[in-house]
Scaffold this motif. Structure first.
Motif, PDB file in Angstrom:
ATOM      1  N   LYS A  31       2.586  -2.316   0.361  1.00 28.94           N
ATOM      2  CA  LYS A  31       2.796  -3.698   1.160  1.00 28.94           C
ATOM      3  C   LYS A  31       4.362  -4.300   0.675  1.00 28.94           C
ATOM      4  O   LYS A  31       4.962  -5.252   1.396  1.00 28.94           O
ATOM      5  N   ASP A  32       4.435  -4.149  -0.633  1.00 28.92           N
ATOM      6  CA  ASP A  32       5.732  -4.967  -1.086  1.00 28.92           C
ATOM      7  C   ASP A  32       7.075  -4.055  -1.183  1.00 28.92           C
ATOM      8  O   ASP A  32       8.021  -4.384  -1.900  1.00 28.92           O
ATOM      9  N   ASN A  33       6.913  -2.801  -0.969  1.00 29.96           N
ATOM     10  CA  ASN A  33       7.926  -1.819  -1.069  1.00 29.96           C
ATOM     11  C   ASN A  33       8.508  -1.326   0.030  1.00 29.96           C
ATOM     12  O   ASN A  33       7.935  -0.838   1.098  1.00 29.96           O
ATOM     13  N   ASP A  68       6.639  -0.362  -7.545  1.00 29.48           N
ATOM     14  CA  ASP A  68       7.224  -1.389  -8.041  1.00 29.48           C
ATOM     15  C   ASP A  68       8.221  -2.054  -7.179  1.00 29.48           C
ATOM     16  O   ASP A  68       8.963  -1.480  -6.633  1.00 29.48           O
ATOM     17  N   PRO A  69       7.736  -3.154  -6.598  1.00 32.78           N
ATOM     18  CA  PRO A  69       6.917  -4.390  -7.293  1.00 32.78           C
ATOM     19  C   PRO A  69       5.617  -4.177  -6.854  1.00 32.78           C
ATOM     20  O   PRO A  69       5.331  -3.431  -5.667  1.00 32.78           O
ATOM     21  N   PHE A 126      -4.300   5.075 -12.670  1.00 28.51           N
ATOM     22  CA  PHE A 126      -3.585   3.649 -12.245  1.00 28.51           C
ATOM     23  C   PHE A 126      -3.252   2.875 -13.393  1.00 28.51           C
ATOM     24  O   PHE A 126      -4.129   2.260 -13.980  1.00 28.51           O
ATOM     25  N   VAL A 127      -1.886   2.921 -13.924  1.00 27.23           N
ATOM     26  CA  VAL A 127      -1.474   2.594 -15.144  1.00 27.23           C
ATOM     27  C   VAL A 127      -0.482   1.394 -15.031  1.00 27.23           C
ATOM     28  O   VAL A 127       0.660   1.253 -14.560  1.00 27.23           O
ATOM     29  N   PRO A 128      -1.056   0.209 -15.389  1.00 27.46           N
ATOM     30  CA  PRO A 128      -0.063  -0.950 -15.208  1.00 27.46           C
ATOM     31  C   PRO A 128       1.092  -0.733 -16.178  1.00 27.46           C
ATOM     32  O   PRO A 128       0.783  -0.356 -17.243  1.00 27.46           O
ATOM     33  N   GLN A 129       2.421  -1.315 -15.877  1.00 25.96           N
ATOM     34  CA  GLN A 129       3.576  -1.049 -16.404  1.00 25.96           C
ATOM     35  C   GLN A 129       4.225  -2.505 -17.096  1.00 25.96           C
ATOM     36  O   GLN A 129       4.692  -2.266 -18.087  1.00 25.96           O
ATOM     37  N   PRO A 141       3.624  -4.250 -11.693  1.00 21.90           N
ATOM     38  CA  PRO A 141       3.867  -2.967 -11.184  1.00 21.90           C
ATOM     39  C   PRO A 141       3.056  -1.670 -11.954  1.00 21.90           C
ATOM     40  O   PRO A 141       2.756  -2.004 -13.150  1.00 21.90           O
ATOM     41  N   TYR A 142       2.678  -0.687 -11.316  1.00 19.70           N
ATOM     42  CA  TYR A 142       1.832   0.330 -11.874  1.00 19.70           C
ATOM     43  C   TYR A 142       2.132   1.713 -11.501  1.00 19.70           C
ATOM     44  O   TYR A 142       3.200   1.829 -10.547  1.00 19.70           O
TER      45      TYR A 142
END
Lengths: 172, 169
Positions: A31-33, A68-69, A126-129, A141-142
């Motif tokens: 949605k943000d990309n 990201d984001p 799903f790894v948060p960055q 971002p993940y």
């Protein structure tokens, strides 16, 4: 033939159900990309034999998707648990492994506002960055790392609600 | 060679914005029986809203899900025409226009001892939402004709968003 529109291919994710019964809804990722890519990272090695012939050893892929984001929005189904994992810096399999679906849509129904096609579903980390970001919004971002075997399934996506219904393929 | 940027107008949005803005202007608590018209002034009197151009698409973002988010800017002028004899009358006109501008910006304004504030902008149609209205200038004297009829005005901009899905065929 004209090139395919970008929205033919989409990624979906969801956390695994904790109660063993009710599955979490799928979230349409992106949605943000304005750009989102699954990097295949092929593991290949070229060689040349004593006869001067070139060869290649292909050992498979190590796919990953960088989202990201990703702005925190309580309306998104993955939001709450992603926030919890990022703030508490969780790293266990039970916390970070969910399900990932990569879809390709073959048809669309303008009246119903849906797209139909097939997808490949498998487990993924799903790894948060990071947390925070700029003034555009609170972002976590993940990175998605699909793992394990994939299963082909049917998918119906509703544009108005971003909801996806993924069902098993039944052989007649 | 520099590339000329093409100005893209949201034509449907322009129509909707004109109607909604005119209705909103005529809800200003300080009108006191007056009416704000659309692009029409009498020879020596009137208050009117003049769009400067159509609603320009200033930002266009699309995500990988085919969802499009646009920000559009609709610039307009408010002109107050009157034959003003004294500087007190001129001051009142300027104060009226400044109060109208403040009210459109959702700032509190005091009119005849009562404080008014526009808390919510009106609906602007499906998929569209007003972000804000902002003045570009304070009220100023724009023109005087030979009979002493003056045009006082301020310029402003209405910003709204448009969200829709590019449907896959």
């Amino acid at each position: 033939m004209a090139k395919q529109k970008r929205e033919r291919g989409m990624f979906f994710g969801r956390w695994k159900a904790t109660d063993g019964e009710n599955a979490n809804p799928w979230e349409a990722i992106g949605k943000d990309n304005d750009e989102l890519t699954k990097e295949l990272n092929p593991d290949t090695e070229s060689f040349k034999n004593v006869l001067g012939e070139a060869g290649l050893v292909h050992s498979g892929y190590e796919p990953e998707v960088d989202v990201d984001p990703y702005y925190m929005d309580p309306n998104r189904s993955m939001y709450e648990h992603m926030l919890e994992c990022a703030l508490e810096e969780k790293y266990g399999e039970e916390d970070l492994v969910g399900e990932f679906a990569e879809a390709f849509f073959t048809s669309a129904d303008a009246t119903a506002g849906t797209m139909t096609g097939y997808c490949y579903v498998r487990d993924a980390w799903f790894v948060p960055q990071s947390t925070g970001g700029d003034t555009s919004g609170y972002s976590i971002p993940y990175n998605i790392k699909p793992v394990g075997p994939m299963v082909k399934k049917n998918i119906v996506y509703t544009l108005a609600t971003n909801a996806a219904t993924i069902t098993d393929i039944t052989t007649p | 060679m520099a590339t000329q940027r093409q100005t893209i107008i949201d034509i449907e949005g322009t129509d909707v914005a004109s109607k909604v803005l005119l209705t909103l202007l005529n809800q200003f608590p300080g009108l006191d029986g007056r009416e704000i018209t659309f692009s029409t002034l009498n020879r020596d009197s009137g208050i009117s809203m003049f769009p400067t151009s159509g609603a320009v698409i200033v930002e266009n973002r699309e995500n990988v899900l085919g969802e499009v988010h646009q920000v559009c800017a609709y610039p307009f002028d408010i002109i107050y025409r009157a034959a003003l004899k004294t500087d007190r009358h001129k001051m009142r006109v300027k104060e009226f226009l400044d109060a109208l501008g403040k009210w459109l910006e959702q700032q509190p304004v005091t009119i005849s001892g009562t404080v008014y504030q526009l808390h919510n902008y009106p609906e602007i149609g499906e998929n569209r939402e007003i972000q804000r209205i902002q003045r570009s200038t304070p009220a100023f004297l724009n023109a005087i004709d030979q009979d002493g009829v003056e045009d006082w005005m301020f310029t402003a901009q209405l910003r709204y968003t448009v969200d829709y899905n590019k449907f896959m065929n």
